[in-house]
Design an enzyme around this catalytic site. Sequence first.
Site, PDB file in Angstrom:
ATOM      1  N   HIS A 105       0.829  -1.191   0.000  1.00 37.11           N
ATOM      2  CA  HIS A 105       0.000   0.000   0.000  1.00 37.11           C
ATOM      3  C   HIS A 105       0.874   1.255   0.000  1.00 37.11           C
ATOM      4  CE1 HIS A 105      -3.420  -2.590   1.094  1.00 37.11           C
ATOM      5  NE2 HIS A 105      -4.180  -1.591   0.711  1.00 37.11           N
ATOM      6  N   LYS A 116      -0.521   4.925   4.610  1.00 39.38           N
ATOM      7  CA  LYS A 116      -1.411   3.998   5.308  1.00 39.38           C
ATOM      8  C   LYS A 116      -0.895   3.744   6.717  1.00 39.38           C
ATOM      9  CE  LYS A 116      -3.919  -0.347   4.734  1.00 39.38           C
ATOM     10  NZ  LYS A 116      -5.192   0.319   5.082  1.00 39.38           N
TER      11      LYS A 116
END
Length: 261
Positions: A147, A151
């Site tokens: 990701h 995040k």
Amino acid sequence: MKIAFVGYGKMGHMMEEIARARGNEVVATIDPFAPDASHKVASGDKAGLVNAIKESGAEGIIEFSHPTAVMGNIEALLPLKLPLVVGTTGWNDKKEYVSQLAKDCGGIIMTSANFSVGVNLFYRIVEEAAKYVSQFPEYDDAIWEMHHNQKADSPSGTALEIARRVMNGDKRKTVMVTNEFKERPQPNELHVSSTRCGSVPGTHSVFFDSKADTIELTHTARSREGFASGAVRSVERLKEYADNGTLKHGNLYSMDDLNLF
């Protein structure tokens, strides 16, 4: 329906756009920092959050804030007994507590590690594949996800749900490992590894590996639009099912309960 958003970052803005396009009315956007939020409410200010929701006349709420704020928001919002959809991850270990809280106050809430159509199809594909692979002892299983570097949690909630689906299909795997190994993994351990880099919306891969070959299943998100669309559809369906009695107040529901896929 009239929707309030708790958390008004990039995802909140995208969900607002989709909600309006689907004919809904966005009556409140609540965030501690977003300059264009309709209500500035400090993180942890439960009374301020509740007042903002009540004043807005919202018929449903989508919470997409931050792992450090999500539990306080849930505790404040559930007693309002409005359909509450939570897209924030990082509180998987608190689900039993939230389920009991919903029961105690009569609230109705649903959550999912990922709301996108593609990811929910991927869950089912992975679980079915794991059933087949489990019949062949030469294959081992592993999960990797990547990701963007903003995040806040790791592994992702989606990766953890994929791991649970693999373990449902492959009963040889009974322990999920999310940190690095200090010794050789045991045959019953399923490794879930994570990478954070750049602006990647989300990539999740499942590996079934043997000496002869590797089977790789991958879901790659191109944007967050699928997640945003699924979250809006979820609050619409949650209200519909709460209104017609298909789902009862006092419970924590999952994506499977909404029959969206």
